[in-house]
Design a protein around this motif. Structure first.
Motif, PDB file in Angstrom:
ATOM      1  N   GLU A 154      39.937  31.523  37.118  1.00  0.00           N
ATOM      2  CA  GLU A 154      40.392  31.642  35.735  1.00  0.00           C
ATOM      3  C   GLU A 154      39.733  32.805  34.995  1.00  0.00           C
ATOM      4  N   ALA A 155      38.571  33.210  35.502  1.00  0.00           N
ATOM      5  CA  ALA A 155      37.832  34.274  34.793  1.00  0.00           C
ATOM      6  C   ALA A 155      38.603  35.580  34.836  1.00  0.00           C
ATOM      7  N   ARG A 156      38.487  36.333  33.749  1.00  0.00           N
ATOM      8  CA  ARG A 156      39.170  37.638  33.715  1.00  0.00           C
ATOM      9  C   ARG A 156      38.283  38.693  34.369  1.00  0.00           C
ATOM     10  N   LEU A 157      38.955  39.555  35.115  1.00  0.00           N
ATOM     11  CA  LEU A 157      38.211  40.540  35.908  1.00  0.00           C
ATOM     12  C   LEU A 157      38.209  41.901  35.222  1.00  0.00           C
ATOM     13  N   LYS A 158      36.988  42.405  34.973  1.00  0.00           N
ATOM     14  CA  LYS A 158      36.846  43.792  34.516  1.00  0.00           C
ATOM     15  C   LYS A 158      36.354  44.618  35.700  1.00  0.00           C
ATOM     16  N   THR A 159      37.051  45.700  35.975  1.00  0.00           N
ATOM     17  CA  THR A 159      36.680  46.525  37.126  1.00  0.00           C
ATOM     18  C   THR A 159      36.004  47.805  36.643  1.00  0.00           C
ATOM     19  N   ILE A 160      34.748  47.935  37.040  1.00  0.00           N
ATOM     20  CA  ILE A 160      33.967  49.114  36.620  1.00  0.00           C
ATOM     21  C   ILE A 160      34.186  50.232  37.633  1.00  0.00           C
ATOM     22  N   LEU A 161      34.662  51.378  37.141  1.00  0.00           N
ATOM     23  CA  LEU A 161      34.915  52.502  38.048  1.00  0.00           C
ATOM     24  C   LEU A 161      33.671  53.354  38.257  1.00  0.00           C
ATOM     25  N   GLU A 162      32.736  53.237  37.364  1.00  0.00           N
ATOM     26  CA  GLU A 162      31.547  54.112  37.306  1.00  0.00           C
ATOM     27  C   GLU A 162      31.996  55.582  37.336  1.00  0.00           C
ATOM     28  N   THR A 163      32.648  55.936  36.246  1.00  0.00           N
ATOM     29  CA  THR A 163      33.295  57.253  36.173  1.00  0.00           C
ATOM     30  C   THR A 163      32.313  58.408  36.326  1.00  0.00           C
ATOM     31  N   GLY A 164      31.063  58.168  35.953  1.00  0.00           N
ATOM     32  CA  GLY A 164      30.055  59.221  36.081  1.00  0.00           C
ATOM     33  C   GLY A 164      29.765  59.583  37.524  1.00  0.00           C
ATOM     34  N   GLU A 165      30.211  58.746  38.460  1.00  0.00           N
ATOM     35  CA  GLU A 165      30.017  59.054  39.878  1.00  0.00           C
ATOM     36  C   GLU A 165      31.296  59.517  40.563  1.00  0.00           C
ATOM     37  N   LEU A 166      32.384  59.575  39.810  1.00  0.00           N
ATOM     38  CA  LEU A 166      33.658  59.908  40.469  1.00  0.00           C
ATOM     39  C   LEU A 166      33.913  61.417  40.545  1.00  0.00           C
ATOM     40  N   GLY A 167      33.285  62.170  39.666  1.00  0.00           N
ATOM     41  CA  GLY A 167      33.286  63.629  39.849  1.00  0.00           C
ATOM     42  C   GLY A 167      34.392  64.403  39.166  1.00  0.00           C
ATOM     43  N   SER A 168      35.533  63.798  38.917  1.00  0.00           N
ATOM     44  CA  SER A 168      36.593  64.527  38.206  1.00  0.00           C
ATOM     45  C   SER A 168      37.526  63.528  37.541  1.00  0.00           C
ATOM     46  N   LEU A 169      38.248  64.019  36.573  1.00  0.00           N
ATOM     47  CA  LEU A 169      39.188  63.140  35.870  1.00  0.00           C
ATOM     48  C   LEU A 169      40.366  62.746  36.765  1.00  0.00           C
ATOM     49  N   ASP A 170      40.696  63.610  37.728  1.00  0.00           N
ATOM     50  CA  ASP A 170      41.745  63.227  38.691  1.00  0.00           C
ATOM     51  C   ASP A 170      41.338  61.959  39.427  1.00  0.00           C
ATOM     52  N   LYS A 171      40.066  61.918  39.823  1.00  0.00           N
ATOM     53  CA  LYS A 171      39.572  60.747  40.562  1.00  0.00           C
ATOM     54  C   LYS A 171      39.482  59.527  39.638  1.00  0.00           C
ATOM     55  N   VAL A 172      39.142  59.769  38.380  1.00  0.00           N
ATOM     56  CA  VAL A 172      39.101  58.656  37.425  1.00  0.00           C
ATOM     57  C   VAL A 172      40.493  58.036  37.313  1.00  0.00           C
ATOM     58  N   ARG A 173      41.501  58.898  37.243  1.00  0.00           N
ATOM     59  CA  ARG A 173      42.865  58.396  37.131  1.00  0.00           C
ATOM     60  C   ARG A 173      43.268  57.631  38.391  1.00  0.00           C
ATOM     61  N   LEU A 174      42.923  58.177  39.545  1.00  0.00           N
ATOM     62  CA  LEU A 174      43.274  57.517  40.802  1.00  0.00           C
ATOM     63  C   LEU A 174      42.594  56.149  40.900  1.00  0.00           C
ATOM     64  N   ALA A 175      41.308  56.100  40.573  1.00  0.00           N
ATOM     65  CA  ALA A 175      40.583  54.832  40.637  1.00  0.00           C
ATOM     66  C   ALA A 175      41.169  53.824  39.647  1.00  0.00           C
ATOM     67  N   SER A 176      41.564  54.315  38.472  1.00  0.00           N
ATOM     68  CA  SER A 176      42.183  53.425  37.472  1.00  0.00           C
ATOM     69  C   SER A 176      43.464  52.822  38.028  1.00  0.00           C
ATOM     70  N   ASP A 177      44.276  53.656  38.631  1.00  0.00           N
ATOM     71  CA  ASP A 177      45.553  53.179  39.165  1.00  0.00           C
ATOM     72  C   ASP A 177      45.336  52.160  40.281  1.00  0.00           C
ATOM     73  N   ILE A 178      44.346  52.420  41.128  1.00  0.00           N
ATOM     74  CA  ILE A 178      44.060  51.480  42.222  1.00  0.00           C
ATOM     75  C   ILE A 178      43.603  50.140  41.647  1.00  0.00           C
ATOM     76  N   ALA A 179      42.693  50.199  40.678  1.00  0.00           N
ATOM     77  CA  ALA A 179      42.153  48.965  40.102  1.00  0.00           C
ATOM     78  C   ALA A 179      43.253  48.158  39.427  1.00  0.00           C
ATOM     79  N   ILE A 180      44.110  48.844  38.699  1.00  0.00           N
ATOM     80  CA  ILE A 180      45.189  48.137  37.999  1.00  0.00           C
ATOM     81  C   ILE A 180      46.150  47.507  39.006  1.00  0.00           C
ATOM     82  N   ALA A 181      46.479  48.281  40.027  1.00  0.00           N
ATOM     83  CA  ALA A 181      47.416  47.757  41.027  1.00  0.00           C
ATOM     84  C   ALA A 181      46.807  46.582  41.785  1.00  0.00           C
ATOM     85  N   ALA A 182      45.485  46.578  41.935  1.00  0.00           N
ATOM     86  CA  ALA A 182      44.833  45.503  42.693  1.00  0.00           C
ATOM     87  C   ALA A 182      44.632  44.255  41.851  1.00  0.00           C
ATOM     88  N   GLY A 183      44.946  44.320  40.581  1.00  0.00           N
ATOM     89  CA  GLY A 183      44.944  43.103  39.780  1.00  0.00           C
ATOM     90  C   GLY A 183      43.876  43.016  38.715  1.00  0.00           C
TER      91      GLY A 183
END
Lengths: 482, 302, 302
Positions: free
Chosen positions: C168-197
């Protein structure tokens, strides 16, 4: 989690107008003094957002123009052309600094007089005007480095006629290179937006420029024509419509006057399917709704690759919905007032044409003030290359959207216009950028950005968008015999 | 024997006269109007020369326009080699030019000087083809995170009215800087001394210059001025040595489409008459902006 | 399995960093005055996840935090409470008891926070423990090492598994954007996290610099918007770390409003992960109420 909110709307955030000083009426600025001509002819400068009268402006006579040119000639023959470049430069530096000091007053008056949002006059017009003066100040004693193997010399008296869309900025674009190169100036602002040019004249006076180096005469088109045709004017610089530009070019055909023209445009802004789409949307909005679309280099023709058309238009409409249209003096306003009743009528007429041509019409929903001249951000989709709204300069917040399939097709369509001022290209692929920017027949090409200006960056058109450049090293040659 | 000796004698052989045609799109057509004029030098006619018409202007502009994009796409190195090639071919034909310049009324000494200067001028501009861009371009240090640069691009199709008095050097001194940057042109040769211009066209035709890049007409500028200065597909006009009235008319017509008009009164034999600013006169400045991502070795600033 | 397949399926749009920074800066030019400011400040308070995530956390510290969460500044009536407190899993039970009946959620970091470097088994056990202690929300971290190796399927599967363990708990997914290196990767990680639920996507652990910034948050908001436009499903956003001033927080809200719309201006869909922001907001609210500028010493730090 107790807080329950409804819509969160921004409260009014009006810029204070208490800090400015405006006279009831203005004379002409000739030979270092403001002078009220005997004929006493004046017209009113209106705040286009309210219809209120801001000040009365002198309708200059041909004698006034004569006097201004004579003052400029005397200043050129006298102190100014004999002064060393270093000293000339210091005057311009001083002017740049004083403009920065009074930036708020200039921004407020610019918005009151022209209808542009205070955010733009504060963040764009005034700082860029000061930067332009500062940039050219530094050229004054370095001109021999700009033209290899040449000994550049000033031309003489420059007659400069500027438009109403960026009144102060255009004054700076004109005055800065002219003075840095040792010329003297007779400047005519547009009749609807004379105030900041007159305030700049006050600043020139305050800065202690030798009398006559800059003269400002106000009035309508015939005043401009008198400057252009004046036999003691050596150089004409004009920014405005292509129609008037042609008249100017023709009227000085029998003379040896030098001339630069910065005229109209109908820029293609091209978005490929591999573009950074959200940033492209921002660039589209900035390209056409910046300054109510009263921008000669506005990205008024949007070309979208068909595969992303629907997605992009959806995003664009969403973004248009967040634009705040209204009081130019409100710090949150994105789109201000249309500059004049006449211009509003022109825009509305084109919107009618667009509808009749069968293009799909869309306007952002927003509340408009009752008084003043307003136009909602407007979008036409399903536009054909042969539509008038895709061919003629509207000079308002009206975007015509066309689609394309291939690179070759969009190059052809983009260049299929008598204009050639600017273009935009949006793609993530480097080799495509270099090809597209090279293929565009336009003087300024923005790749993955739009509507940026800088004093170091030459600006000006190909084809019927004019000739000559303003800004940068290339902007010097318009004011020099090399 | 006697008879045959007489027959081989020079004086008895009928000279084959050269027909001076125009040069359009890499071919040598007569004027479509089938008209001619006879330039006269010291009381002697130079022969029947094509009197170009409005339609010849049209045809040559069409040719110049079709050739322009491809010519501009050539590499600068390639254009340089082609200009050099023109010089080579001109050198090889020196004698013919000498004869024609003298026929056109020039002293032998001056004619010789004009020819060598013409050859040297072509070589001079051949050298500029891949250099002017470096002299006139700039990288502009804008106050935002963008790469901003300005380069020169050819203006397009140039119509040039060549010098009346300097029939070969004047012609070449305009053509070379105009085509060096990738423009194509239509040139109206000296009305009084058109022969050397047509012979120069033959040089061009054998110098790897693509058809249409240079087109040469012969005729009267007074008759043609309205047609080329009002032509919507001409981007720029170069006038050398015309009178005030004609210049005014041309500039007035040119204003209808904001054409760039350059007026010259040049002493082409002067050293300073050859310079890269003439190339720049027929170029547009294009400024390009592109964002520069802001990530350094110490990380991203976003 | 080809690890780049997921990336291809997602087709994350490319991001132009300079354009994002420009757009983000534009939000900061919005002037938020009077009514709107008061409303905004209260909204900010209601969206705070009051956080303590330190190795030296003790029961005492957590108790103080829970008290502060319910009594932000008792001298002002009608203030909202914060949305949640955020603690390590071993303090969830205590926090739940302290906050009983307050309506304030307890969020717990889990999945080998902050590095995420452990086995899936241990991560799921971490999540289960927090959930069984009563956590309402789970803040997980993605496996950044695997992400950088291009193992997007792994990242996706791990998020999906954690989501399943959340119940029942709501899931927050931390991307740790400071380690992803570029905004392209931030966007990709966001899309993956959203698609994964993921129910929320969250910028940072607070342990890595840079943490939340407006440009990074904007890219994530745009991912959420695109998902909503495609599916009609809302996903929440939580910038965390680095937001300590109310003016900046208000600009974040402007960004949310203009990017996603008013529907997201709700603690259900937007949170600030912050520890010191609340007091700055309180000082601003007091200033709005009294007209006098405030000093930190008048506001309890815990």
């Amino acid at each position: 989690m107790t807080h329950k909110n409804s819509n969160w709307d921004l409260s009014p955030a009006p810029e204070s107008t208490g800090h400015i000083s405006l006279n009831d009426h203005y004379g002409v600025f000739i030979d270092g003094e403001f002078r009220t001509p005997d004929h006493g002819n004046r017209f009113q400068s209106i705040n286009p957002a309210t219809g209120e009268v801001l000040a009365e402006i002198t309708e200059s006579s041909s004698q006034d123009v004569d006097r201004a040119v004579a003052a400029a000639r005397a200043a050129y023959a006298g102190e100014w052309s004999k002064m060393g470049g270093r000293e000339r430069g210091k005057y311009l530096y001083r002017l740049a600094r004083m403009l920065q000091e009074k930036s708020r007053e200039f921004a407020v008056i610019e918005s009151l007089d022209g209808g542009k949002p205070i955010r733009e006059s504060r963040d764009v017009d005034v700082p860029l005007a000061a930067a332009h003066l500062f940039y050219y100040a530094g050229w004054a004693d370095k001109l021999s480095y700009a033209f290899p193997n040449r000994n550049p010399q000033p031309i003489g008296v420059a007659g400069q006629i500027i438009p109403w869309n960026f009144p102060l900025l255009m004054a700076a674009w004109k005055i800065a290179p002219a003075l840095a190169t040792g010329n003297t100036v007779v400047l005519k602002p547009a009749e609807t937006t004379s105030l900041t040019a007159l305030k700049l004249a006050e600043l020139i006076q305050e800065a202690g420029f030798p009398p006559g180096v800059v003269n400002v005469v106000t009035g309508h088109g015939d005043v401009g024509a008198a400057i252009v045709k004046h036999e003691d004017v050596d150089k004409v610089a004009f920014t405005g419509s292509t129609e008037v530009g042609k008249l100017i070019q023709k009227s000085i055909a029998g003379t040896n006057k030098r001339c630069t023209l910065e005229l109209g445009g109908k820029a293609a802004n091209i978005v490929f399917d591999d573009a950074a789409i959200d940033q492209a949307v921002e660039g589209i909005v900035n390209g056409i709704y910046f300054n109510q679309g009263h921008v000669c280099c506005a990205g008024s023709r949007l070309f979208v690759q068909e595969s992303i058309h629907d997605q992009l238009i959806e995003k664009l409409k969403h973004r248009m919905g967040t634009l705040i249209v209204g009081d130019p003096m409100d710090k949150n306003t994105d789109v201000g007032a249309i500059n004049s009743r006449e211009q509003l009528a022109t825009i509305e007429q084109y919107i009618e044409v667009g509808k009749q041509e069968g293009a799909e019409f869309y306007q952002a929903e927003c509340q408009l003030p009752d008084a003043g001249f307003w136009c909602r951000p407007t979008l036409f989709t399903d536009v054909a290359q042969s539509n008038r709204i895709a061919q003629e300069e509207i000079f308002g917040p009206v975007l015509a959207v066309q689609t394309f399939r291939t690179v070759a097709e969009v190059i052809k369509k983009a260049n299929n216009t008598p204009y050639g001022l600017s273009a935009g290209v949006w793609t993530d692929k480097g080799s495509k950028i270099f090809n597209m920017t090279a293929q565009m027949k336009a003087g300024v090409v923005w790749a993955n950005t739009y509507n940026l200006f800088d004093p170091t960056s030459p600006f000006g058109g190909f084809k019927e968008s004019g000739f000559g450049r303003e800004g940068g090293l290339h902007g010097l040659s318009a004011y020099l015999d090399i | 024997m006697t008879e045959s000796n007489e027959n081989s004698g020079k004086s008895d052989r009928l000279e084959v006269l050269k027909t001076y045609k125009m040069y359009i799109d890499g071919k040598f057509p007569r004027t479509e109007s089938a008209r001619y004029y006879q330039p006269v030098v010291n009381g002697t006619s130079l022969g029947n020369v094509c009197l170009a018409s409005r339609k010849d202007v049209r045809n040559s502009v069409v040719a110049a326009r079709s050739a322009q994009a491809a010519w501009a796409r050539r590499t600068a190195y390639n254009r340089a080699q082609i200009l050099y090639r023109i010089a080579e071919m001109l050198e090889g034909r020196s004698q013919q030019f000498l004869d024609e310049l003298i026929r056109q009324g020039m002293e032998a000494d001056s004619a010789e000087t004009q020819i060598t200067q013409s050859i040297d001028r072509l070589i001079y501009y051949a050298g500029w083809c891949d250099k002017y861009q470096q002299v006139f371009s700039s990288v502009n240090p804008v106050a935002s995170s963008h790469f901003n640069f300005s380069t020169l691009e050819p203006v397009g199709v140039v119509f040039a009215v060549a010098s009346r008095d300097c029939p070969l050097l004047g012609l070449i001194s305009l053509i070379a800087p105009v085509i060096a940057s990738g423009n194509t042109c239509v040139v109206l040769a000296s009305e009084n001394s058109p022969l050397s211009a047509i012979t120069f066209a033959e040089v061009l035709a054998t110098s790897d210059v693509p058809g249409g890049v240079v087109n040469i007409l012969t005729g009267r500028v007074e008759e043609l001025s309205e047609h080329f200065s009002r032509h919507l597909d001409v981007n720029a006009i170069a006038c050398d040595g015309l009178g005030v009235d004609l210049n005014t008319t041309i500039k007035e017509f040119a204003s209808e489409t904001i054409k760039r008009v350059k007026i010259y009164h040049q002493e082409w034999s002067a050293e300073a008459a050859a310079n890269p600013y003439l190339i720049q006169d027929f170029c547009e400045v294009k400024t390009t902006w592109h964002p520069i991502e802001q990530i350094t070795e110490s990380g991203a600033s976003y | 399995m080809n690890q780049s397949q997921i990336a291809r399926v997602f087709k994350s749009p490319v991001i132009d960093q300079v354009g994002v920074v420009e757009r983000a800066k534009r939000f900061t030019t919005r002037s938020i005055k009077s009514e709107a400011k008061m409303q905004g400040l209260e909204m900010v308070l209601s969206m705070i996840d009051l956080t303590t995530l330190e190795g030296m956390d003790t029961e005492g510290k957590v108790k103080q935090l829970c008290y502060k969460a319910q009594h932000l500044h008792d001298s002002i009536d009608g203030l909202p409470t914060v949305a949640a407190i955020c603690v390590y899993p071993n303090f969830v039970g205590l926090a739940k008891r302290c906050l009983a009946g307050s309506g304030i959620n307890v969020a717990s970091v889990a999945t080998a926070f902050p590095s995420g470097n452990s086995s899936l088994e241990i991560k799921l056990a971490d999540v289960s423990m927090a959930v069984s202690e009563g956590a309402d929300e789970i803040d997980m971290v993605i496996s950044r090492g695997r992400f950088h190796r291009g193992e997007y399927n792994f990242v996706f599967d791990e998020i999906a598994a954690v989501k399943a363990a959340c119940g029942e708990a709501r899931l927050k997914t931390i991307l740790e954007t400071g380690e992803l290196g570029s905004l392209d990767k931030v966007r990709l990680a966001s899309d993956i996290a959203i698609a994964a639920g993921a129910d929320f996507i969250k910028t940072s652990t607070g342990k890595i610099q840079p943490a939340a910034t407006m440009p990074v948050t904007l890219v994530m908001l745009e991912a959420i918007r695109d998902h909503f436009q495609k599916t009609g499903l809302m996903v929440g956003m939580k910038p965390a770390g680095g937001i300590s001033k109310s003016k900046l927080a208000l600009h974040y809200l402007i960004m949310v409003k203009e990017t996603l719309g008013d529907a997201w201006l709700d603690p259900k869909w937007f949170r600030f992960g912050a520890s010191s922001l609340a007091n700055d907001v309180l000082m601003q609210i007091e200033k709005q109420r009294t007209g006098a500028y405030q000093a930190a010493n008048y506001f309890a730090i815990d």
